[in-house]
Design a protein around this motif. Structure first.
Motif, PDB file in Angstrom:
ATOM      1  N   MET A 102      -3.964  18.160  11.399  1.00  0.00           N
ATOM      2  CA  MET A 102      -2.594  18.454  10.959  1.00  0.00           C
ATOM      3  C   MET A 102      -2.860  17.195   9.410  1.00  0.00           C
ATOM      4  SD  MET A 102       0.422  19.584  12.208  1.00  0.00           S
ATOM      5  CE  MET A 102      -0.060  20.291  13.632  1.00  0.00           C
ATOM      6  N   TYR A 103      -2.664  17.493   8.856  1.00  0.00           N
ATOM      7  CA  TYR A 103      -1.471  16.241   7.815  1.00  0.00           C
ATOM      8  C   TYR A 103      -0.762  16.230   7.366  1.00  0.00           C
ATOM      9  CZ  TYR A 103      -1.211  14.479   2.725  1.00  0.00           C
ATOM     10  OH  TYR A 103      -1.277  13.377   1.865  1.00  0.00           O
ATOM     11  N   ILE A 104       0.142  14.857   8.084  1.00  0.00           N
ATOM     12  CA  ILE A 104       1.150  14.446   7.960  1.00  0.00           C
ATOM     13  C   ILE A 104       1.936  13.959   7.469  1.00  0.00           C
ATOM     14  CG2 ILE A 104       3.275  14.215   9.735  1.00  0.00           C
ATOM     15  CD1 ILE A 104       1.280  15.049  11.730  1.00  0.00           C
ATOM     16  N   VAL A 105       2.782  14.031   6.390  1.00  0.00           N
ATOM     17  CA  VAL A 105       3.230  12.763   5.676  1.00  0.00           C
ATOM     18  C   VAL A 105       4.893  12.272   6.226  1.00  0.00           C
ATOM     19  CG1 VAL A 105       4.229  11.892   3.924  1.00  0.00           C
ATOM     20  CG2 VAL A 105       2.277  12.918   3.161  1.00  0.00           C
ATOM     21  N   GLN A 106       5.005  11.015   6.437  1.00  0.00           N
ATOM     22  CA  GLN A 106       6.627  10.461   7.040  1.00  0.00           C
ATOM     23  C   GLN A 106       7.148   9.978   5.806  1.00  0.00           C
ATOM     24  OE1 GLN A 106       7.412  10.862  10.414  1.00  0.00           O
ATOM     25  NE2 GLN A 106       5.562  11.306  11.388  1.00  0.00           N
ATOM     26  N   ILE A 107       7.870  10.441   5.867  1.00  0.00           N
ATOM     27  CA  ILE A 107       8.555   9.609   4.384  1.00  0.00           C
ATOM     28  C   ILE A 107      10.812   9.161   5.142  1.00  0.00           C
ATOM     29  CG2 ILE A 107      10.525   9.946   2.332  1.00  0.00           C
ATOM     30  CD1 ILE A 107       8.681  12.784   2.197  1.00  0.00           C
ATOM     31  N   ALA A 108      10.550   7.525   5.051  1.00  0.00           N
ATOM     32  CA  ALA A 108      11.317   7.469   5.826  1.00  0.00           C
ATOM     33  C   ALA A 108      11.977   6.216   4.988  1.00  0.00           C
ATOM     34  CB  ALA A 108      11.572   6.670   7.162  1.00  0.00           C
ATOM     35  N   SER A 109      13.344   5.548   5.476  1.00  0.00           N
ATOM     36  CA  SER A 109      13.320   4.309   4.951  1.00  0.00           C
ATOM     37  C   SER A 109      12.925   2.967   5.263  1.00  0.00           C
ATOM     38  CB  SER A 109      15.472   4.246   4.862  1.00  0.00           C
ATOM     39  OG  SER A 109      15.783   4.412   5.826  1.00  0.00           O
ATOM     40  N   GLU A 110      12.966   2.994   6.627  1.00  0.00           N
ATOM     41  CA  GLU A 110      12.263   1.938   7.532  1.00  0.00           C
ATOM     42  C   GLU A 110      10.610   1.976   8.105  1.00  0.00           C
ATOM     43  OE1 GLU A 110      14.280   0.125  10.518  1.00  0.00           O
ATOM     44  OE2 GLU A 110      16.768   0.930   9.054  1.00  0.00           O
ATOM     45  N   CYS A 111       9.950   1.419   8.504  1.00  0.00           N
ATOM     46  CA  CYS A 111       8.953   1.446   8.900  1.00  0.00           C
ATOM     47  C   CYS A 111       8.135   0.020   9.791  1.00  0.00           C
ATOM     48  CB  CYS A 111       7.698   2.265   8.077  1.00  0.00           C
ATOM     49  SG  CYS A 111       5.868   1.775   9.542  1.00  0.00           S
ATOM     50  N   ALA A 112       8.675  -0.206  11.249  1.00  0.00           N
ATOM     51  CA  ALA A 112       8.270  -1.154  11.387  1.00  0.00           C
ATOM     52  C   ALA A 112       6.996  -1.655  11.596  1.00  0.00           C
ATOM     53  CB  ALA A 112       8.561  -1.761  13.249  1.00  0.00           C
ATOM     54  N   PRO A 113       6.823  -3.331  11.325  1.00  0.00           N
ATOM     55  CA  PRO A 113       7.903  -4.392  11.277  1.00  0.00           C
ATOM     56  C   PRO A 113       7.543  -4.380   9.333  1.00  0.00           C
ATOM     57  CG  PRO A 113       5.346  -5.197  11.548  1.00  0.00           C
ATOM     58  CD  PRO A 113       4.898  -3.390  11.482  1.00  0.00           C
ATOM     59  N   VAL A 114       7.095  -4.144   8.950  1.00  0.00           N
ATOM     60  CA  VAL A 114       7.376  -4.147   7.512  1.00  0.00           C
ATOM     61  C   VAL A 114       8.538  -3.950   6.352  1.00  0.00           C
ATOM     62  CG1 VAL A 114       6.338  -2.128   6.341  1.00  0.00           C
ATOM     63  CG2 VAL A 114       6.324  -3.778   5.771  1.00  0.00           C
ATOM     64  N   ILE A 115       8.952  -3.452   7.441  1.00  0.00           N
ATOM     65  CA  ILE A 115      11.082  -2.410   7.273  1.00  0.00           C
ATOM     66  C   ILE A 115      11.664  -2.367   8.458  1.00  0.00           C
ATOM     67  CG2 ILE A 115      12.172  -1.351   5.856  1.00  0.00           C
ATOM     68  CD1 ILE A 115       9.852  -0.840   4.254  1.00  0.00           C
ATOM     69  N   LYS A 116      12.353  -3.234   9.211  1.00  0.00           N
ATOM     70  CA  LYS A 116      13.072  -3.136  10.219  1.00  0.00           C
ATOM     71  C   LYS A 116      14.264  -3.096  10.073  1.00  0.00           C
ATOM     72  CE  LYS A 116      12.800  -3.772  14.890  1.00  0.00           C
ATOM     73  NZ  LYS A 116      12.178  -4.147  16.640  1.00  0.00           N
ATOM     74  N   ALA A 117      15.250  -2.414  10.449  1.00  0.00           N
ATOM     75  CA  ALA A 117      16.682  -2.272  10.769  1.00  0.00           C
ATOM     76  C   ALA A 117      17.380  -2.801  12.242  1.00  0.00           C
ATOM     77  CB  ALA A 117      17.777  -2.592   9.612  1.00  0.00           C
ATOM     78  N   GLY A 118      16.316  -1.309  12.946  1.00  0.00           N
ATOM     79  CA  GLY A 118      16.653  -0.938  14.044  1.00  0.00           C
ATOM     80  C   GLY A 118      15.371  -0.017  14.365  1.00  0.00           C
ATOM     81  N   GLY A 119      15.803   0.666  15.012  1.00  0.00           N
ATOM     82  CA  GLY A 119      15.476   1.873  15.815  1.00  0.00           C
ATOM     83  C   GLY A 119      14.281   2.562  14.875  1.00  0.00           C
ATOM     84  N   LEU A 120      15.291   2.948  13.782  1.00  0.00           N
ATOM     85  CA  LEU A 120      14.561   3.796  13.403  1.00  0.00           C
ATOM     86  C   LEU A 120      12.999   3.558  12.373  1.00  0.00           C
ATOM     87  CD1 LEU A 120      14.357   6.002  10.940  1.00  0.00           C
ATOM     88  CD2 LEU A 120      15.445   4.858   9.624  1.00  0.00           C
ATOM     89  N   GLY A 121      13.357   1.896  12.626  1.00  0.00           N
ATOM     90  CA  GLY A 121      11.028   1.337  12.071  1.00  0.00           C
ATOM     91  C   GLY A 121      10.514   1.584  13.169  1.00  0.00           C
ATOM     92  N   ASP A 122      10.863   1.093  14.280  1.00  0.00           N
ATOM     93  CA  ASP A 122      10.021   1.826  15.238  1.00  0.00           C
ATOM     94  C   ASP A 122       8.957   2.939  15.517  1.00  0.00           C
ATOM     95  OD1 ASP A 122      10.165  -1.035  16.242  1.00  0.00           O
ATOM     96  OD2 ASP A 122      12.211  -0.533  17.136  1.00  0.00           O
TER      97      ASP A 122
END
Ligand code: ADP
Length: 492
Positions: free
Chosen positions: A1-21
Motif C-alpha cells: 500500500m502507498y501511505i502518506v502521513q501528513i502531520a505537524s510533527e515527526c520525531a526526532p526532527v520535529i517533536k513537541a510531544g507524543g504526536l511526533g513519536d
C-alpha cells in the motif's frame, strides 16, 4: 500500500510531544511491513536539521492557491532516521513556519490551514496518488475536507483519508477567512451543523470536527479514550459528532518505537540492559545522580517527564515532588510549560529547591536527558487529568521504571495495579493506579510504591521486570492501522 502521513510533527526532527513519536514510529512499522510510506511536514526554521539526512529540493515551484491568488513554495526532501520526509517551505510575507516555534502563534489556525492546503496541492501537482492519506490532530483536520470537496474533483478521486485525534483539547478554530483562503468558500454550506460548524460557537468553524465528518476513518489513540471522548467531557464538545460518526470511529492504542526507546540499545544511556541483567540499571541511576548532582543515598528516584500543563495534572506533579521528599525518596522532573503562569510557578519552585540534595527540576525540552531519566529512575509518575494514550508510562515500563498513574484514558489500557487489579494475575501486573484527582489518592499510590521499594526490593524488582516484558511496540497497532486502511479502501 502507498501511505502518506501528513502531520505537524515527526520525531526526532520535529517533536513537541507524543504526536511526533507516533508519526515516526507508525511510519516505520508500516514500512517494515512492506508498505511505501512518505511523510509531509512543514519546514520550520527551528526543527532539528541535524536529524535529517540528504536534505535536497524535491519540487522547486509549488504554487499553492491561497485567497484566490497563489503562494510560491519549495518542497524539500530528506531522510529522518530512514523515513522519507517532504518539508513544505512557503515563500510569503506571512512567514508561516519561520517563527522560532512550532505552535503558539496567534495565526496558528491559518498557518496549518495553509499547510493542509499545500500538502494536498503538493500531492496533486507532483502526481502522487497514495492509497491512504493519514492525517493527525487539528492541524490537519482540514485535509479530509479539502480532499472530499476539492481535490476529489481534480484527480484525487481514489485517495482515502484516515484521521487520528491525539488530543481533543485543541481543535483548531477558524472562521470564514479559512474558507476563503483555502478555496472552500461557500460559508453557508460549511457553517451547517453537520459540516464544520463548531458545536458550541455557531460563528466558528472547527477543523477537528471537519476531519471527523469528512474522513473515511477516524481513530483516537487508545480504546479507553475512544469511549471517554464519546461519553464524557474529555471529548471537549465533540462527543455528539463522534456519536453520529461512530461506525467509522475507533481507538487504536499507540505503540512506542523499540529501536529508539529500548534500554538494550539506547545510545543515550551509559549502561544498556535488559530484564535479564536488570542489575545494570543501577549504573544508569548512578549516572543520573552524578549528572543532576543528587545525593548517592539509599533512596528511590521518582521521575516526571512531560509537558507541564493542566492536562498533565500539574497540581499533582507539584504535590508529588514534596510528597516524595517527605517519604524519603528523590525526585527528578523534566518538563516544559507553555503557559506563563505554570512556567513561573515551576521556575520559582526550581529556585526554591535548587540546593536540595534530593531533587532536581529541569525546565525545558531535552530528548537526550529524558532517556537517562527513564533508565535511571525507579518510578515514573503520570498523574494526568486526562491522557488520550500517554507514552511516558509505556516508555517507563520498557526501561523497568515502575509507573504510578491516574486511571484515565490510555493509562487504563497500559498500566495494571500491582495490588488491586482484579482482571490480571499478579505476575502480569506492572504498576500503580489511582483514580481521584486529590493529593491523598496520589499519595496512597506513591506510598505503596515507595514502601515496596524500601521493604521488599526483590518484589519491587520483580514488578519492574514484569513491566519490561510487556510488548507496547508498534507491532499490534501497526497491524490494526493496516486493517483500517484496507477497510476504507474496500469498504464493501
Ligand atoms: P503528550 O500529551 O505531550 O503527547 P505523551 O505522553 O503522549 O504526551 O508523549 C510525551 C513524549 O514527549 C514522550 O516521548 C516524552 O518522553 C517526551 N517529552 C515530554 N516532555 C519532554 C521534555 N521536557 N523533554 C524531553 N522529552 C519530553
Amino acid at each position: 500500500m502507498y501511505i502518506v502521513q501528513i502531520a505537524s510533527e515527526c520525531a526526532p526532527v520535529i517533536k513537541a510531544g507524543g504526536l511526533g513519536d507516533v508519526v515516526y514510529g507508525l511510519s516505520r512499522e508500516l514500512e517494515g511491513r512492506g508498505n511505501c510510506v512518505e511523510i509531509i511536514l512543514p519546514m520550520y526554521d527551528c526543527m532539528r536539521y541535524d536529524h535529517i539526512w540528504g536534505l535536497h529540493d524535491a519540487y522547486k515551484d509549488l504554487w499553492v492557491p491561497w485567497y484566490g491568488a497563489a503562494v510560491h513554495c519549495s518542497v524539500y526532501c530528506g531522510w529522518v532516521h530512514g523515513r522519507l520526509c517532504f518539508f513544505i517551505q512557503p515563500h510569503s510575507e506571512d512567514n508561516f513556519f519561520n517563527r522560532g516555534c512550532y505552535y503558539g502563534c496567534d495565526d496558528d489556525n491559518m498557518r496549518f490551514a495553509f499547510f493542509s492546503k499545500a500538502a494536498l496541492e503538493f500531492l496533486n501537482q507532483s502526481n502522487k496518488r497514495p492509497d491512504i492519506i493519514h492525517c493527525h490532530d487539528w492541524q490537519t483536520g482540514l485535509i479530509p475536507v479539502l480532499l472530499a470537496e476539492i481535490y476529489k474533483y481534480n484527480g484525487m478521486e481514489y485517495q482515502r483519508a484516515c484521521y487520528t485525534i491525539h488530543n481533543f483539547k485543541h481543535q483548531g478554530i477558524g472562521g470564514e477567512e479559512t474558507l476563503v483562503a483555502t478555496g472552500l468558500n461557500r460559508a453557508a454550506y460549511y457553517f451547517q451543523y453537520d459540516k464544520l460548524r463548531d458545536n458550541f460557537n455557531p460563528f466558528a468553524l472547527n477543523y477537528m470536527k471537519g476531519g471527523i465528518v469528512y474522513a473515511n476513518a477516524v481513530t483516537t489513540v487508545s480504546p479507553n479514550h475512544a469511549e471517554e471522548a464519546r461519553y464524557t467531557e474529555v471529548g471537549c464538545g465533540l462527543g455528539h459528532t463522534l456519536h453520529l460518526h461512530q461506525d467509522k470511529f475507533s481507538g487504536v492504542l499507540n505503540g512506542i518505537d523499540y529501536d529508539f526507546w529500548n534500554p538494550e540499545v539506547d545510545r543515550y544511556i551509559p549502561n544498556n540492559y535488559t530484564y535479564e541483567d536488570f542489575e545494570q540499571k543501577i549504573y544508569n541511576k548512578k549516572a543520573l545522580r552524578e549528572r543532576l548532582l543528587l545525593d548517592a543515598a539509599d533512596k528511590p528516584i521518582i521521575a516526571y517527564i512531560g509537558r507541564l500543563d493542566n492536562q498533565k495534572g500539574v497540581h499533582l506533579v507539584h504535590h508529588a515532588i514534596y510528597h516524595a521528599l517527605n517519604k524519603g525518596a528523590q525526585f527528578v522532573l523534566l518538563g516544559s510549560a507553555t503557559e506563563a503562569g505554570i512556567n513561573a510557578h515551576f521556575r520559582h519552585e526550581k529556585e526554591f529547591l535548587n540546593s536540595h540534595p534530593d531533587v532536581h527540576l529541569e525546565l525545558g525540552f531535552n530528548e537526550e536527558l529524558s532517556h537517562l531519566i527513564y533508565a535511571g529512575a525507579d518510578m515514573i509518575v503520570v498523574p494526568s487529568n486526562y491522557e488520550p494514550c500517554g507514552l511516558t508510562q509505556m516508555i517507563g515500563l520498557k526501561y523497568g521504571t515502575v509507573p504510578i498513574v491516574r486511571g484515565v484514558g490510555g493509562l487504563v489500557n497500559t498500566v495494571f495495579d500491582r495490588d488491586y487489579d482484579q482482571n490480571l494475575p499478579p505476575e502480569k501486573r506492572n504498576g500503580y493506579v489511582f483514580y481521584q484527582t486529590d493529593n491523598y489518592a496520589l499519595e496512597s499510590a506513591m506510598n505503596r510504591a515507595i514502601d515496596l521499594w524500601h521493604q521488599s526490593p526483590d518484589e519491587f524488582q520483580q514488578l519492574a521486570i514484569q513491566g519490561m516484558k510487556y510488548d507496547y511496540s508498534w507491532n499490534i497497532p501497526g497491524a490494526d492501522y493496516l486493517k483500517i486502511y484496507e477497510w476504507i479502501r474496500h469498504p464493501w
